[in-house]
Design an enzyme around this catalytic site. Structure first.
Site, PDB file in Angstrom:
ATOM      1  N   LYS A 165       0.838  -1.200   0.000  1.00  0.00           N
ATOM      2  CA  LYS A 165       0.000   0.000   0.000  1.00  0.00           C
ATOM      3  C   LYS A 165       0.873   1.251   0.000  1.00  0.00           C
ATOM      4  O   LYS A 165       1.971   1.241   0.560  1.00  0.00           O
ATOM      5  CB  LYS A 165      -0.883   0.032   1.250  1.00  0.00           C
ATOM      6  CG  LYS A 165      -1.929  -1.043   1.366  1.00  0.00           C
ATOM      7  CD  LYS A 165      -2.639  -0.939   2.701  1.00  0.00           C
ATOM      8  CE  LYS A 165      -3.653  -2.068   2.889  1.00  0.00           C
ATOM      9  NZ  LYS A 165      -4.837  -1.897   2.036  1.00  0.00           N
TER      10      LYS A 165
ATOM     11  N   ARG B 108     -10.497 -11.501   1.265  1.00  0.00           N
ATOM     12  CA  ARG B 108     -11.364 -12.530   0.675  1.00  0.00           C
ATOM     13  C   ARG B 108     -10.667 -13.894   0.616  1.00  0.00           C
ATOM     14  O   ARG B 108     -11.321 -14.932   0.666  1.00  0.00           O
ATOM     15  CB  ARG B 108     -11.835 -12.077  -0.707  1.00  0.00           C
ATOM     16  CG  ARG B 108     -10.753 -11.938  -1.752  1.00  0.00           C
ATOM     17  CD  ARG B 108     -11.155 -11.022  -2.900  1.00  0.00           C
ATOM     18  NE  ARG B 108     -11.242  -9.637  -2.454  1.00  0.00           N
ATOM     19  CZ  ARG B 108     -11.595  -8.620  -3.239  1.00  0.00           C
ATOM     20  NH1 ARG B 108     -11.882  -8.834  -4.503  1.00  0.00           N
ATOM     21  NH2 ARG B 108     -11.654  -7.401  -2.756  1.00  0.00           N
TER      22      ARG B 108
END
Length: 496
Positions: free
Chosen positions: A277, A351
């Site tokens: 990130k 996920r």
């Protein structure tokens, strides 16, 4: 904080402050507030007529007693327009008033229930809303400052006139359970990543299990390897802190085969992995386990309330880091269910770990599923910070979760899962891929998880926008909100 019931009129109660409410557009205060106004020689009414007190939601006015009543101050809290007043707005009005009292260093409070809300709603629910308002509104995050100046309200006197004492007591007890479970989740989310590792998250789960007499099983890295939970292992591969799969079980209806499965994303710090990130996006990633916190908070409350149902909690706990064994873009992972995942982006890790957790919850017997996760920044683009995204493979079960959320005052909004969205998760070399870029980002996450829920009725709650508040507002202070704790608890009560 101690709650006490009093039949003594508030204008006669000796405490640091009493809270009264006023509705926007009203010419004067109503109910018990009228007696307080009269004792103060109608000073509240005078300020209303002069337009200084409007009753707008969140408005606070503080009056001193002028020697007219035993309480040192009167706090007038705006409820907004009376025809729009509901239990959520009552919580808001109570929270801002109690927080103001707390900031002033007051220790003792007195307040009552607005009469028109008692007529409109179940009295237990009104009392519960007041208790939640005070306890959620005055929560303070854990501080690691060497010098701490913590101000706390010690006692709240609740004035009851037309409500049975048993109803008041029931409302107090439920309000405390719901609020304190939410505050526990807030505590977990606010903990620094170096304090709340996967192992420490498991430690907190153990404490809940011991306190509430729940069954617990914590799978270590070695056991995860044995079980074939390669999705969780892959995401955690770059971290020096090994993963855990945490399983808590509450059996309140042993004669029933129905089991409510709660799955919470427990990424205790998310660097983004090898596709790291940007620095501005990495701040706050200690909170990427807010779904796990919601599930743990809910299990704490469920263990206390003991509804007649069975609840299973599954939490995949890990860190997504960039170490030597970090998983890579292009990798293919075989999951616990046997399905394979092509990794398109290492920052779509939530996920992936949920894939193993959902499949494991089904293996352990869950007949209905809800997963809670700070899954996508895209849900903030779609819904802002006011509502959690909801996706489901089963309309009736989705409606049940919506109803639970509406009852407790947490906003959810359903996003579509049309068959055409399958295109985003199709892979040329695996069963599914974990990312397809910007379009329908939140829905991509839902479509991916749907493959692992299969035919089991399932709801996905994306709380990336609601897990933290950017400012102090109503029952929320700046920081962790404990989003979805109360919804999950209410869902379990309804499940019973």
């Amino acid at each position: 904080m101690e709650w006490k019931i009093t039949k003594e009129p508030l204008e006669s109660l000796a405490t640091d402050a009493i809270i009264v409410f006023h509705s926007q557009g009203g010419e004067s205060v109503q109910g018990y507030a009228r007696k307080v106004d009269k004792a103060l020689d109608y000073r509240i009414s005078s300020l209303i007529s002069e337009g200084e007190i409007t009753g707008e939601l969140g408005e606070i006015t503080i009056l001193h007693n002028w020697g007219k009543i035993p309480s040192g101050r009167v706090i007038i809290s705006g409820l907004g327009k009376e025809d729009r007043a509901d239990l959520g707005r009552l919580k808001h009005a109570v929270a801002v008033a109690a927080r103001k009292a707390q900031k002033l260093g007051l220790k003792q409070l007195g307040l009552g229930c607005p009469s028109f809300l008692i007529e409109r709603y179940n009295s237990v629910d009104v009392v519960q809303a007041i208790v939640e308002g005070v306890e959620l509104g005055t929560y303070q995050h854990q501080s690691y400052k060497s010098e701490q100046k913590k101000k706390e309200i010690e006692t709240v006197w609740l004035f009851v006139e037309s409500i049975s004492e048993s109803a008041v007591q029931a409302g107090i007890e439920r309000g405390q359970v719901f609020a304190r479970a939410t505050n526990f989740a807030r505590f977990l989310v606010h903990e620094p990543g170096n304090y709340l590792t996967p192992e420490k998250l498991a430690f907190h789960a153990k404490r809940i299990a011991e306190k509430r007499e729940l069954s617990i099983d914590i799978l270590t890295k070695e056991q995860l390897v044995e079980q074939g939970m390669h999705a969780l292992l892959a995401v955690s591969g770059g971290s020096a802190n090994p993963p855990r799969m945490i399983v808590l079980s509450y059996q309140g209806a042993p004669e029933s085969r129905e089991i409510l499965g709660l799955v919470g994303k427990g990424v205790t710090f998310d660097s983004g992995g090898l596709q790291i990130k940007p620095s501005s996006s990495m701040n706050g990633m200690k909170g990427d386990m807010a779904g796990a916190a919601a599930v743990l908070g809910a299990m704490d409350a469920i263990g206390k309330l003991k509804p007649h149902c069975n609840v299973l909690a599954v939490i995949p706990a890990c860190e997504n880091m960039t170490g030597d064994h970090a998983y890579r873009p292009g990798d293919v992972i075989r999951t616990y269910s046997g399905k394979t995942i092509e990794v398109h982006h290492t920052d779509a890790e939530g996920r992936i770990v949920l894939a193993d957790a959902i499949a494991y919850a089904k293996r352990l017997g869950a007949t209905k599923l809800v997963d809670v996760a700070t899954l996508t920044g895209a849900v903030i683009v779609a819904l802002g910070y006011e509502a959690s995204g909801l996706m489901t493979n089963h309309e009736a079960w989705g409606n049940e979760v919506k109803t639970a959320a509406r009852i407790v005052g947490e906003r959810v909004w359903e996003l579509p899962m049309f068959d055409e969205y399958e295109e985003y998760v199709k892979s040329e070399i695996a069963d599914v891929k974990n990312d397809a870029g910007a379009p329908a980002g939140s829905i991509q996450g839902g479509m991916f998880l749907k493959h692992f829920a299969g035919d089991t009725p399932w709801v996905h709650l994306d709380i990336a926008g609601t897990a933290e508040s950017k400012k102090e507002h109503g029952i929320h202070l700046k920081g962790a909100t404990g989003a979805m704790v109360r919804t999950l608890v209410q869902l379990a009560i309804r499940f019973a």
